[in-house]
Design an enzyme around this catalytic site. Sequence first.
Site, short mmCIF file in Angstrom:
data_model
loop_
_atom_site.label_atom_id
_atom_site.label_comp_id
_atom_site.label_asym_id
_atom_site.label_seq_id
_atom_site.Cartn_x
_atom_site.Cartn_y
_atom_site.Cartn_z
N GLU A 166 0.78 -1.38 -0.14
CA GLU A 166 -0.06 -0.16 -0.07
C GLU A 166 1.02 1.42 0.06
O GLU A 166 0.24 2.40 0.17
CB GLU A 166 -0.95 0.12 1.26
CG GLU A 166 -2.15 -0.42 0.70
CD GLU A 166 -2.62 -1.98 0.71
OE1 GLU A 166 -1.77 -2.59 0.82
OE2 GLU A 166 -3.81 -2.20 0.41
N TYR A 168 3.53 2.33 2.06
CA TYR A 168 4.03 2.46 3.28
C TYR A 168 5.65 2.36 3.24
O TYR A 168 6.02 1.96 2.16
CB TYR A 168 3.47 1.95 4.36
CG TYR A 168 2.04 2.20 4.74
CD1 TYR A 168 1.72 3.53 4.94
CD2 TYR A 168 0.87 1.30 4.47
CE1 TYR A 168 0.47 3.92 5.10
CE2 TYR A 168 -0.28 1.68 4.67
CZ TYR A 168 -0.80 3.02 5.05
OH TYR A 168 -2.11 3.11 5.27
N ARG A 216 2.84 -8.94 4.64
CA ARG A 216 2.09 -8.42 3.59
C ARG A 216 2.60 -7.47 2.39
O ARG A 216 3.45 -6.75 2.86
CB ARG A 216 0.83 -7.48 4.12
CG ARG A 216 -0.25 -6.90 3.01
CD ARG A 216 -1.52 -6.55 3.76
NE ARG A 216 -2.39 -5.89 2.96
CZ ARG A 216 -3.47 -5.09 3.33
NH1 ARG A 216 -3.72 -5.09 4.70
NH2 ARG A 216 -4.07 -4.65 2.47
N HIS A 254 -1.66 3.90 -1.85
CA HIS A 254 -2.50 4.84 -1.34
C HIS A 254 -2.62 6.06 -2.63
O HIS A 254 -3.76 6.59 -2.72
CB HIS A 254 -2.46 5.48 -0.11
CG HIS A 254 -2.84 4.54 0.99
ND1 HIS A 254 -4.00 3.66 0.77
CD2 HIS A 254 -2.30 3.85 2.11
CE1 HIS A 254 -4.36 2.81 1.77
NE2 HIS A 254 -2.96 2.83 2.78
N GLN A 341 -18.94 4.36 3.13
CA GLN A 341 -19.54 5.53 3.63
C GLN A 341 -19.21 5.46 5.08
O GLN A 341 -18.88 6.51 5.51
CB GLN A 341 -21.12 5.30 3.26
CG GLN A 341 -21.57 6.65 3.03
CD GLN A 341 -23.15 6.55 2.48
OE1 GLN A 341 -23.46 5.81 1.78
NE2 GLN A 341 -23.96 7.36 3.14
P1 NAP Z 1 -28.42 16.23 -2.88
O1 NAP Z 1 -27.03 15.66 -2.65
O2 NAP Z 1 -29.04 17.09 -2.10
O3 NAP Z 1 -28.17 17.07 -4.25
C1 NAP Z 1 -29.39 17.75 -4.68
C2 NAP Z 1 -28.88 18.59 -6.08
O4 NAP Z 1 -29.73 19.28 -6.64
C3 NAP Z 1 -27.61 19.56 -5.76
O5 NAP Z 1 -26.50 19.23 -6.77
C4 NAP Z 1 -28.36 20.78 -5.73
O6 NAP Z 1 -27.53 21.64 -6.27
C5 NAP Z 1 -29.41 20.67 -6.69
N1 NAP Z 1 -30.59 21.32 -6.49
C6 NAP Z 1 -31.30 21.42 -5.41
N2 NAP Z 1 -32.47 22.13 -5.44
C7 NAP Z 1 -32.34 22.64 -6.62
C8 NAP Z 1 -33.53 23.33 -7.54
N3 NAP Z 1 -34.49 23.94 -6.83
N4 NAP Z 1 -33.19 23.51 -8.75
C9 NAP Z 1 -32.20 23.02 -9.43
N5 NAP Z 1 -31.14 22.25 -8.74
C10 NAP Z 1 -31.31 22.03 -7.50
O7 NAP Z 1 -29.58 15.27 -3.35
P2 NAP Z 1 -29.19 13.83 -4.12
O8 NAP Z 1 -28.31 13.86 -5.20
O9 NAP Z 1 -30.58 13.52 -4.64
O10 NAP Z 1 -28.72 12.71 -3.02
C11 NAP Z 1 -29.68 12.55 -1.81
C12 NAP Z 1 -29.02 11.81 -1.02
O11 NAP Z 1 -28.51 10.47 -1.57
C13 NAP Z 1 -27.31 12.33 -0.66
O12 NAP Z 1 -27.45 13.04 0.42
C14 NAP Z 1 -26.63 11.01 -0.28
O13 NAP Z 1 -26.58 10.83 1.05
C15 NAP Z 1 -27.50 9.86 -0.94
N6 NAP Z 1 -26.65 9.33 -2.15
C16 NAP Z 1 -25.20 9.47 -2.13
C17 NAP Z 1 -24.59 8.87 -3.22
C18 NAP Z 1 -23.10 9.01 -3.14
O14 NAP Z 1 -22.53 9.65 -2.17
N7 NAP Z 1 -22.37 8.22 -3.98
C19 NAP Z 1 -25.15 8.45 -4.18
C20 NAP Z 1 -26.51 8.30 -4.32
C21 NAP Z 1 -27.22 9.01 -3.14
P3 NAP Z 1 -27.37 23.29 -6.62
O15 NAP Z 1 -28.42 23.63 -5.48
O16 NAP Z 1 -26.10 23.66 -6.51
O17 NAP Z 1 -28.00 23.35 -8.05
FE1 SF4 Z 2 -18.09 0.14 5.10
FE2 SF4 Z 2 -20.05 -1.07 5.84
FE3 SF4 Z 2 -20.25 0.15 3.31
FE4 SF4 Z 2 -18.92 -2.24 3.80
S1 SF4 Z 2 -21.29 -1.87 3.76
S2 SF4 Z 2 -18.19 -0.47 2.64
S3 SF4 Z 2 -18.07 -2.10 5.73
S4 SF4 Z 2 -19.87 1.00 5.28
#
Ligand code: NAP
Ligand code: SF4
Length: 677
Positions: A166, A168, A216, A254, A341
């Site tokens: 990794e 190190y 490792r 990393h 996460q």
């Molecule tokens: P979000 O993270 O709150 O993003 C919403 C997006 O919409 C933002 O980019 C915001 O940016 C835009 N927005 C908000 N109000 C708006 C409006 N009135 N008009 C136009 N644009 C607007 O919501 P999400 O993408 O639906 O995700 C929801 C949750 O799902 C996340 O918080 C996360 O926990 C989870 N999630 C996470 C992942 C990941 O991390 N890989 C993947 C999927 C889901 P602007 O306001 O700058 O335009």
């Molecule tokens: Fe980490 Fe749990 Fe997500 Fe697996 S499921 S990557 S252990 S948070």
Amino acid sequence: MSAAYPHLLAPLDLGFTRLKNRVLMGSMHTGLEEADGGAARLAAFYAERARGQAGLMVTGGFAPNPAGRLGLAEEKLEAGSGEGHALITRAVHAAGGKILLQILHAGRYAQHADLVAPSAVKAPINKFTPRALTPAEIERTLDDFADCAATAREAGYDGVEIMGSEGYLITQFVTPRTNLRADDWGGSFENRIRFPIEVVRRTRRKVGRDFIIMYRTSLLDLVEGGTTWDETVRLAKAVEAAGADIINTGIGWHEARVPTIAHMVPRGAFTWTTQRLKAEIGVPLVTSNRINNPEQGEMLIAEGHADMVSMARPFLADPEFVRKAAEDRADEINTCIACNQACLDHIFTGRVATCMVNPRACREDEFDASPAAAPKRLAVVGAGPGGLAYATFAAERGHAVTLFEASDRIGGQFNMAMAIPGKEDYGETIRYYRRRIELMNIDLRLNTSATAADLLAGGYDEVVLATGVTPRRPGIDGIDHAKAVSYVDVLLGRVTVGDRVAIVGAGGIGFDVAEFLTHAEGPGDPAAPDIDAFLEDWGVDPALADGGGLRADGPQMTSARQIYLLQRKTTRLGAGLGKSTGWAIRAALQLKGVEMIGGVDYRRIDDDGLTIAVDGVERLLPVDNVVICAGQESLRDLYDDLVAGGMTVHLIGGADKAAELDAERAIDQAARLAAAA
Ligand code: NAP
Ligand code: SF4
């Protein structure tokens, strides 16, 4: 004992000691190492996994001396502080397990100013530049490794893992990328591998024969100027000759720009490397990275990829992984879905690790799973992650649970997540809850929109509203145009999207939708992944022609569509994505030519496409579709009527807070509420 996994569950005889099976719980830094009372909590954490039948476990990394500390936080449980470690080893041994202390010298990856390395070459992921070790300091560091192993033995550990992968310190000695020394510790390959060989030799001399030394080694550095395959084999052989009992393996430094454990890495993406090394060495060999189920572990050993499989995060997700496999209950395993996460992203933001799908992990003492003193009749509305977690935890404690779900399936937002290529494993969480619903005799009512009147008349003691969210419809001119579609309809396959697409909103879902739309086909079968395609996409050379294992022509990604990803904020797109995965999610979309635009003012959607303005300058994006991913609003229509009717009502997950819609929070909130019910 299950007959299904004869290779995985077979004991492994090391001569002086015997491991009960071939499953290694790999090293994970939990953050408890720095926490107050961390030793007792780590003891509980490891003991639970020992009771779950892990064949061998490895602690997080402990530095052999102050310069080698990672330095993310003040270490309270130092490698030399015997009593804290004795708590851990006693608890593990009482539970019938075996545990190794990992010795990790961070070298140039240390996040403090007193860092050292073979040469003063700064890591691209560190703000500090290391000082080159003097020859005398190298000698002392070698003795520190051996002394640390001796202290581990005194504290009751069954052995040590020497961290030589990794990127190190040890790997920094091995490759010319980071070792520019002109003395006996640098230059030729023989000189560069003197350091790891001496670490193993001196450690063996100090601890005696009957103490496990696992080394490792890095099988693929995934950085330019990394070791060649020939060198990797020679190092493994030399380490074996120096006294290692087991060779464990690691993939990628990393600083590598190839994801190695995140969700987009297919299951078992790198086990071909151990398969290639296996014939070259005599001691048991361990394979790792994205192994998350017993069928796969069995296949890897049966087909000669390795003698043991290492899983780390799967033991956060389910401490009973091995026991369930052994008892023919593999369908009850809570599978790690590689979201990172609640484990790595917590560590990278200074929080104690846990698990999104198992909030008890590393917090074993915080959740009361004992039978409820007064069982209740509980109604849960909504079978997304929060509702499922609450219903099953509460039923486990003896409450009678009725679970209402308006649609024809459980899983809520996870049904959409599993549609994203690379996130197929989210379907495993749905499988896990489906099985728990059966086992707990939960009264599941699909296709049933519970009304307040039904719930008030149903004789329930309490109602939990896990009704989730509804997508926000932003007030953009032309939002009703046929081109504008919701992410829900796109991900659930209800609409067909054209070749040119604009995505409004660049949160987690906007990025997910962008990834989804870059693919011509939907998700694959996670049990039969296309590993060659993944390696090609990210520029990994399976022929290992050059040192480090990277292709000279780099990643080879293409997109099925022309995509614009938009947000109103002027901050970097994807700034809110997880620390350990966000870089790879962003990099993949950039490599596929997705145009990311911030500071957008949405003007109108019409037959020509989407018109935006940035800094007041209008621009027409001539798209076939505009996918709306603008966040969500809570769905909690029933709340007021239930409260008015005198019902005790709890809101969890997205129904509670849409702004932070997040499965980690929903499941954690559900489990805590159920523990208190
Ligand atoms: P979000 O993270 O709150 O993003 C919403 C997006 O919409 C933002 O980019 C915001 O940016 C835009 N927005 C908000 N109000 C708006 C409006 N009135 N008009 C136009 N644009 C607007 O919501 P999400 O993408 O639906 O995700 C929801 C949750 O799902 C996340 O918080 C996360 O926990 C989870 N999630 C996470 C992942 C990941 O991390 N890989 C993947 C999927 C889901 P602007 O306001 O700058 O335009
Ligand atoms: Fe980490 Fe749990 Fe997500 Fe697996 S499921 S990557 S252990 S948070």
